[in-house]
Design a protein around this motif. Structure first.
Motif, mmCIF file in Angstrom:
data_model
loop_
_atom_site.group_PDB
_atom_site.id
_atom_site.type_symbol
_atom_site.label_atom_id
_atom_site.label_comp_id
_atom_site.label_asym_id
_atom_site.label_seq_id
_atom_site.Cartn_x
_atom_site.Cartn_y
_atom_site.Cartn_z
ATOM 1 N N PRO A 171 10.015 29.307 78.740
ATOM 2 C CA PRO A 171 10.813 30.253 77.939
ATOM 3 C C PRO A 171 9.959 30.830 76.815
ATOM 4 C CG PRO A 171 11.439 27.980 77.480
ATOM 5 C CD PRO A 171 10.536 27.931 78.665
ATOM 6 N N LEU A 172 10.311 32.005 76.353
ATOM 7 C CA LEU A 172 9.509 32.689 75.330
ATOM 8 C C LEU A 172 9.381 31.867 74.054
ATOM 9 C CD1 LEU A 172 10.934 36.320 75.740
ATOM 10 C CD2 LEU A 172 8.892 35.326 76.806
ATOM 11 N N SER A 173 10.399 31.061 73.769
ATOM 12 C CA SER A 173 10.411 30.292 72.514
ATOM 13 C C SER A 173 9.733 28.930 72.637
ATOM 14 C CB SER A 173 11.866 30.079 72.071
ATOM 15 O OG SER A 173 12.593 29.370 73.091
ATOM 16 N N HIS A 174 9.150 28.621 73.771
ATOM 17 C CA HIS A 174 8.555 27.296 73.982
ATOM 18 C C HIS A 174 7.367 27.083 73.035
ATOM 19 C CE1 HIS A 174 6.792 23.819 76.014
ATOM 20 N NE2 HIS A 174 7.958 23.667 76.620
ATOM 21 N N PRO A 175 7.228 25.877 72.477
ATOM 22 C CA PRO A 175 6.127 25.601 71.535
ATOM 23 C C PRO A 175 4.735 25.841 72.123
ATOM 24 C CG PRO A 175 7.755 23.847 71.444
ATOM 25 C CD PRO A 175 8.149 24.735 72.583
ATOM 26 N N GLY A 235 15.642 27.945 78.728
ATOM 27 C CA GLY A 235 15.128 26.777 78.022
ATOM 28 C C GLY A 235 15.428 25.441 78.667
ATOM 29 N N THR A 256 7.426 33.506 79.883
ATOM 30 C CA THR A 256 6.005 33.666 79.601
ATOM 31 C C THR A 256 5.197 32.713 80.462
ATOM 32 O OG1 THR A 256 4.346 33.761 77.838
ATOM 33 C CG2 THR A 256 5.931 31.945 77.752
#
Length: 292
Positions: A171-175, A235, A256
């Motif tokens: 996901p785009l928000s992944h660390p 997510g 991503t």
């Protein structure tokens, strides 16, 4: 012994449909005619070809020995029927199996080129995971298959016809999305959304990545690539799939790609039953795939 093509056609039809009723509907014969043809065939051979279990006919060892020969004879008979027709160069119907990635992203290109080259327009395509495709080859329900992993069954023959690149999506928000390159240590304790057992993508992950990742876990198991991509986007875990299958989701910014410092290539395989008769149409299709 006077075995007829009708008897063999009935026999093969039953192997594909398991009941007399289903086979008779498919063959456009009465149930009584199908039953009689099978009975006469078994009488002439001196062996039952099926085990009768709860109104279903299960192919036994004698039937398994006959199936590849019956399949070949029926295809050869079709060759005779069309030998003098204008379409003799490429006649009949080609039954092709394809695993998910190939069926959706590669096979349309192959069929388009094959139709242009051979002017042959009768193909049937069955798309599923590699395991089910291989079983249908073994049951002679398919003529040939294009799958994402080498077939392991001893009665199937596999040859490489192309290559593919796999990728890891997040996901785009992944660390980890901000890192330019990852090692396996970065994936420790990661959660993964995986395809179902029998799929080429799952096999690649388990054989090439999972053994190097400490304490990974499966978040979800899904049987479609689109569901996997959507789950990753929401997510629910990381995903491993073909770059061909991920390309549109990556372009649209839904997910991503994580760049792992590990080879991510695999091969595409052309698979057939070792006893499958290669009629002119099948030979032409194999030759076309070899030219890719």
């Amino acid at each position: 012994m006077n075995i007829s093509l009708k008897q063999l056609k009935v026999f093969v039809g039953i192997t594909q449909h398991a009941t007399l009723t289903a086979a008779s509907e498919r063959l456009y014969l009465s149930k009584a005619a199908v039953s009689m043809a099978l009975s006469e065939l078994e009488k002439q051979l001196g062996h039952p070809l099926f085990d009768r279990v709860n109104h279903r006919l299960i192919l036994n060892q004698e039937g398994q020995k006959l199936l590849p020969l019956a399949d070949e004879l029926l295809h050869r008979a079709n060759d005779i029927n069309t030998l003098f027709s204008p379409q003799a160069k490429a006649s009949g119907t080609l039954r092709i199996g394809a695993s998910d990635t190939i069926g959706n992203h590669v096979l349309p290109f192959i069929l388009s080129g094959f139709r242009q080259q051979q002017q042959h327009y009768s193909q049937q395509v069955f798309i599923s995971n590699s395991e089910l495709i291989c079983q249908k080859l073994r049951d002679f329900e398919l003529d040939i298959a294009l799958i994402e992993g080498q077939a392991q069954q001893s009665d199937l023959v596999s040859t490489v016809f192309s290559q593919d690149s796999m990728c890891i999506i997040a996901p785009l928000s992944h660390p980890l999305a901000a890192k330019l390159q990852l090692s396996f240590n970065d994936l420790t304790n990661s959660e993964w959304v995986l395809r179902e057992a029998g799929s080429g993508s799952r096999s690649f992950f388990l054989q090439n990545l999972a053994t190097h990742i400490d304490n990974w876990s499966q978040s979800f198991e899904l049987n479609t690539t689109e569901a996997l991509i959507n789950s990753v986007a929401e997510g629910l875990g990381l995903g491993c799939l073909s770059s061909l299958a991920a390309q549109y989701a990556l372009q649209d910014g839904r997910v991503t790609q994580l760049n792992l410092n590990h080879p991510m290539q695999r091969q595409f395989w052309l698979v057939m039953h070792k006893d499958k008769y290669k009629n002119p149409l099948l030979t032409q299709f194999i030759d076309f795939c070899d030219q890719l």
